[in-house]
Design an enzyme around this catalytic site. Structure first.
Site, mmCIF file in Angstrom:
data_model
loop_
_atom_site.group_PDB
_atom_site.id
_atom_site.type_symbol
_atom_site.label_atom_id
_atom_site.label_comp_id
_atom_site.label_asym_id
_atom_site.label_seq_id
_atom_site.Cartn_x
_atom_site.Cartn_y
_atom_site.Cartn_z
ATOM 1 N N THR A 87 -50.812 -58.449 58.386
ATOM 2 C CA THR A 87 -49.936 -57.764 57.428
ATOM 3 C C THR A 87 -50.668 -57.635 56.086
ATOM 4 O O THR A 87 -51.783 -58.127 55.915
ATOM 5 C CB THR A 87 -48.606 -58.530 57.227
ATOM 6 N N LYS A 115 -56.129 -62.374 53.936
ATOM 7 C CA LYS A 115 -56.618 -63.402 53.008
ATOM 8 C C LYS A 115 -55.491 -64.151 52.313
ATOM 9 O O LYS A 115 -55.603 -65.335 52.018
ATOM 10 C CB LYS A 115 -57.460 -62.748 51.889
ATOM 11 N N GLY A 144 -65.420 -59.025 57.184
ATOM 12 C CA GLY A 144 -65.254 -58.174 58.360
ATOM 13 C C GLY A 144 -66.048 -58.657 59.551
ATOM 14 O O GLY A 144 -65.836 -59.758 60.054
ATOM 15 N N GLY A 197 -62.876 -42.140 50.521
ATOM 16 C CA GLY A 197 -61.971 -43.129 51.103
ATOM 17 C C GLY A 197 -62.540 -44.542 51.074
ATOM 18 O O GLY A 197 -62.025 -45.446 51.723
ATOM 19 N N GLU A 200 -59.867 -47.323 46.727
ATOM 20 C CA GLU A 200 -58.442 -46.996 46.663
ATOM 21 C C GLU A 200 -58.163 -46.143 45.420
ATOM 22 O O GLU A 200 -58.959 -46.130 44.480
ATOM 23 C CB GLU A 200 -57.620 -48.280 46.514
ATOM 24 N N ASP A 211 -60.645 -59.079 45.117
ATOM 25 C CA ASP A 211 -60.852 -59.194 46.557
ATOM 26 C C ASP A 211 -61.994 -60.172 46.858
ATOM 27 O O ASP A 211 -61.861 -61.062 47.706
ATOM 28 C CB ASP A 211 -61.161 -57.801 47.116
ATOM 29 N N LYS A 215 -61.898 -63.920 48.811
ATOM 30 C CA LYS A 215 -62.772 -64.293 49.926
ATOM 31 C C LYS A 215 -63.601 -65.527 49.573
ATOM 32 O O LYS A 215 -63.832 -66.403 50.413
ATOM 33 C CB LYS A 215 -63.686 -63.120 50.287
ATOM 34 N N GLY A 306 -63.353 -52.126 58.054
ATOM 35 C CA GLY A 306 -63.291 -51.112 59.106
ATOM 36 C C GLY A 306 -62.469 -51.651 60.251
ATOM 37 O O GLY A 306 -62.430 -52.855 60.493
HETATM 38 N N1 LIG Z 1 -58.744 -52.562 56.902
HETATM 39 C C1 LIG Z 1 -59.775 -53.379 56.937
HETATM 40 O O1 LIG Z 1 -60.905 -52.964 57.127
HETATM 41 C C2 LIG Z 1 -59.559 -54.853 56.751
HETATM 42 C C3 LIG Z 1 -60.669 -55.708 56.882
HETATM 43 C C4 LIG Z 1 -60.481 -57.091 56.755
HETATM 44 C C5 LIG Z 1 -59.225 -57.580 56.479
HETATM 45 N N2 LIG Z 1 -58.173 -56.724 56.309
HETATM 46 C C6 LIG Z 1 -56.857 -57.301 56.033
HETATM 47 O O2 LIG Z 1 -56.031 -57.156 57.170
HETATM 48 C C7 LIG Z 1 -54.684 -56.943 56.772
HETATM 49 C C8 LIG Z 1 -54.185 -55.644 57.349
HETATM 50 O O3 LIG Z 1 -54.963 -54.579 56.841
HETATM 51 P P1 LIG Z 1 -54.725 -53.083 57.289
HETATM 52 O O4 LIG Z 1 -55.887 -52.323 56.803
HETATM 53 O O5 LIG Z 1 -54.409 -53.046 58.734
HETATM 54 O O6 LIG Z 1 -53.443 -52.702 56.417
HETATM 55 P P2 LIG Z 1 -52.367 -51.596 56.751
HETATM 56 O O7 LIG Z 1 -52.976 -50.493 57.559
HETATM 57 O O8 LIG Z 1 -51.690 -51.254 55.493
HETATM 58 O O9 LIG Z 1 -51.335 -52.342 57.707
HETATM 59 C C9 LIG Z 1 -50.498 -53.356 57.281
HETATM 60 C C10 LIG Z 1 -49.451 -53.596 58.346
HETATM 61 O O10 LIG Z 1 -48.650 -54.702 57.959
HETATM 62 C C11 LIG Z 1 -47.293 -54.350 58.137
HETATM 63 N N3 LIG Z 1 -46.462 -55.135 57.231
HETATM 64 C C12 LIG Z 1 -46.423 -55.098 55.882
HETATM 65 N N4 LIG Z 1 -45.538 -55.967 55.417
HETATM 66 C C13 LIG Z 1 -44.969 -56.571 56.505
HETATM 67 C C14 LIG Z 1 -43.968 -57.559 56.675
HETATM 68 N N5 LIG Z 1 -43.354 -58.110 55.640
HETATM 69 N N6 LIG Z 1 -43.673 -57.921 57.928
HETATM 70 C C15 LIG Z 1 -44.279 -57.361 58.999
HETATM 71 N N7 LIG Z 1 -45.237 -56.437 58.901
HETATM 72 C C16 LIG Z 1 -45.579 -56.040 57.652
HETATM 73 C C17 LIG Z 1 -47.227 -52.866 57.823
HETATM 74 O O11 LIG Z 1 -46.037 -52.350 58.359
HETATM 75 P P3 LIG Z 1 -45.677 -50.780 58.306
HETATM 76 O O12 LIG Z 1 -46.582 -50.162 59.316
HETATM 77 O O13 LIG Z 1 -44.251 -50.752 58.712
HETATM 78 O O14 LIG Z 1 -45.931 -50.338 56.913
HETATM 79 C C18 LIG Z 1 -48.494 -52.403 58.527
HETATM 80 O O15 LIG Z 1 -48.252 -52.197 59.878
HETATM 81 C C19 LIG Z 1 -54.671 -56.961 55.258
HETATM 82 O O16 LIG Z 1 -54.304 -58.238 54.824
HETATM 83 C C20 LIG Z 1 -56.103 -56.643 54.908
HETATM 84 O O17 LIG Z 1 -56.485 -57.202 53.674
HETATM 85 C C21 LIG Z 1 -58.325 -55.375 56.460
#
Ligand SMILES: NC(=O)c1ccc[n+]([C@@H]2O[C@H](COP(=O)([O-])OP(=O)(O)OC[C@H]3O[C@@H](n4cnc5c(N)ncnc54)[C@H](OP(=O)(O)O)[C@@H]3O)[C@@H](O)[C@H]2O)c1
Lengths: 325, 171
Positions: A87, A115, A144, A197, A200, A211, A215, A306
């Site tokens: 999440t 995190k 990652g 992209g 942000e 961030d 970490k 990613g």
């Molecule tokens: N993207 C990356 O490359 C990456 C890399 C390393 C770590 N991360 C970490 O991994 C996590 C997810 O990243 P992401 O890129 O997948 O983000 P994301 O695409 O924004 O997805 C977040 C997900 O969490 C759900 N969510 C938010 N609040 C919630 C709650 N209270 N209860 C249940 N579900 C909830 C959202 O629901 P909805 O779909 O309904 O909005 C969405 O499905 C983050 O903490 C991020 O920092 C990401």
């Protein structure tokens, strides 16, 4: 049969589910049979009989899952062996923290990419996991696909880690290495990164070093330095001028945002890095240098974010839970 | 020319004009005074005042200078060459000129055992922030760390962004 529940079904949650499907055969051979028994996002969920493909299709087409049952109840009511938590990041832990605690208390393992919960309560979560005899895995929270956490815990298990210095934010590294190449001002390169992209719309979280500091706290706690987010001395990259790269280069340096932890230091700040140093990497790459007593210097690099990269780190956590022990 | 940094300790009579008798010959021989430390509390039994003077001078002229000081009646207690063996560069970004760059740089001087040996300032616009790379040399790593720490402190105060190197041997 390993029963997996996924909470948070965005980029990472879906990426992990897709990877499970794609590598099903290899996972079966190396780890064993598994089944995704429940998935939840912020407002809906799915459990019972369903396929991964079906859930992903539903989420992409309708923006939600089949049932109205919330993640909270799902964790309480469905039986699973592993919670995959992906999440949103909230530095105070947010709902991710309460999901992880619930799951650990139930006696299930947890794999997280988030995190927030670890920054908020590293010690508490680890103690809880240990008490319950389960694992809390978090390779994907730092760097990652770049192996950091299990590298520390396994390969460097008997090393004294004197310092860890790393490039832990791909956005900042992209901006700095592009400034280095083009001699253009920060704002201009930031715009470019936003268009691609890579950054942000509101880049604060990355460019102010928040961030990277989050970490760093996770790495610090992993190597046994009991530190909190507020303890990190933090300087961002906004003030760096294009001339800075020119004058630095005359002395054989470039500039990178470095997160550093050692006995005396806990900071995220722009630093002069010798051009020939392995940490002088370019683009969105992440890299980490460990200085140890017996293993000397260890250097790792990889993609810090990613969908697939993050999912691959989480899959390695799954392997670790069932096979390495 | 091979310039060296010398610390000279002389014992002066406690009356006006004495220090000049030492400083003049140094400048005449092309030496550059880096620092003067009066050890006021430490008068000798003969009521003389030890003063430590650091200066840079052509290495070939050191012996001659000391000789001429002695023959002019100055009591030279000791002199030795300070070796600035440790060096590092740091980058400064901000309103360096408005915040008095020379004062910023001087803050790192430690009795001639640490000093700025080179500086390159780049200022694209008068009103905008400028950037400088400053090379600091010191007599050993400990002194260098101290100097960098001092600079860090003053930069924090003046809201200058200081970018330090990640070199193994430093900080
Ligand atoms: N993207 C990356 O490359 C990456 C890399 C390393 C770590 N991360 C970490 O991994 C996590 C997810 O990243 P992401 O890129 O997948 O983000 P994301 O695409 O924004 O997805 C977040 C997900 O969490 C759900 N969510 C938010 N609040 C919630 C709650 N209270 N209860 C249940 N579900 C909830 C959202 O629901 P909805 O779909 O309904 O909005 C969405 O499905 C983050 O903490 C991020 O920092 C990401």
């Amino acid at each position: 049969m390993i029963r997996i529940a996924i909470v948070g079904f965005g980029t990472v949650g879906q990426g992990f589910a897709e990877l499970l499907e794609r590598k099903r055969e290899e996972i079966r051979k190396k780890i064993g049979e598994f089944k995704v028994v429940a998935i939840a996002d912020s407002k809906s969920s799915i459990s019972g009989e369903f396929s991964i493909d079906e859930a992903i299709k539903m989420k992409r087409e309708e923006g939600r899952l089949r049932d109205d049952r919330k993640a909270d109840e799902l964790i309480d009511e469905v039986d699973f062996d592993i919670l995959v938590e992906a999440t949103h990041t909230k530095l105070d832990g947010g709902s991710g923290l309460s999901y992880i605690k619930k799951a650990l208390k139930k006696g299930s393992h947890v794999i997280t990419s988030n995190k927030g919960p670890l920054v908020a309560d590293f010690e508490g979560l680890m103690t809880l996991a240990e008490k319950k005899g389960v694992k809390l895995m978090y390779e994907a929270t730092v760097g990652g696909a770049m192996p950091v956490i299990k590298l520390i815990k396994r390969y460097l298990a008997f090393c004294e880690i004197e310092s860890v210095r790393g490039i832990l934010n791909g956005t900042c590294n992209y901006i700095l290495s592009r400034m280095e190449e083009e001699g253009l001002p920060y704002e201009q390169i930031l715009n470019e990164a936003q268009e691609l992209g890579i950054a942000e719309a509101d880049p604060t979280y990355d460019v102010e070093g928040i961030d990277a500091a989050a970490k760093l706290i996770i790495i610090a706690n992993t190597i046994g330095v009991d530190a909190k987010f507020e303890d990190v001395e933090r300087v961002g990259i906004r003030k760096i001028t294009p001339e800075a790269f020119n004058v630095a280069e005359e002395k054989g340096y470039t500039i990178r945002l470095i997160a550093e932890v050692s006995k005396e230091t806990l900071r995220v700040s722009p630093r002069l890095v010798p051009l020939s140093h392995p940490l002088a990497i370019k683009g969105t790459m992440n890299a980490t240098m460990f200085k140890t007593d017996t293993a000397g210097n260890i250097f790792v690099a990889g993609r810090g974010a990613g969908k697939e990269e993050t999912a691959s780190a989480m899959l390695s956590d799954l392997y670790d839970i069932y096979v390495s022990n | 020319m091979n310039e060296v940094l010398i610390t000279l300790i002389v014992e002066l009579e406690d009356r006006p004009g004495q220090l000049l008798k030492v400083l003049e010959p140094i400048s005449k021989m092309g030496g550059n005074i880096v620092g003067i430390v009066h050890q006021r509390g430490k008068k000798t039994p003969l009521n003389r005042l030890p003063v430590e003077i650091s200066f840079k001078i052509d290495s070939k002229k050191v012996e001659r200078l000391i000789g001429s000081l002695r023959s002019s009646g100055i009591l030279v207690r000791s002199f030795n060459e300070v070796k600035l063996t440790a060096t590092t560069s740091v980058l400064l970004i901000g309103h360096l000129i408005h915040t008095d760059i020379s004062d910023t740089i001087q803050s790192i001087d430690i009795d001639g055992e640490a000093e700025c040996v080179e500086m390159h300032v780049s200022m694209p616009e008068i009103s905008g922030p400028s950037t400088a790379i400053v090379t600091i040399s010191a007599a050993g790593n400990e002194r260098l760390k101290e100097a960098v720490e001092k600079l860090r402190e003053i930069c924090r105060r003046k809201k200058i962004t200081m970018i330090e190197p990640i070199n193994e041997d430093l900080v």
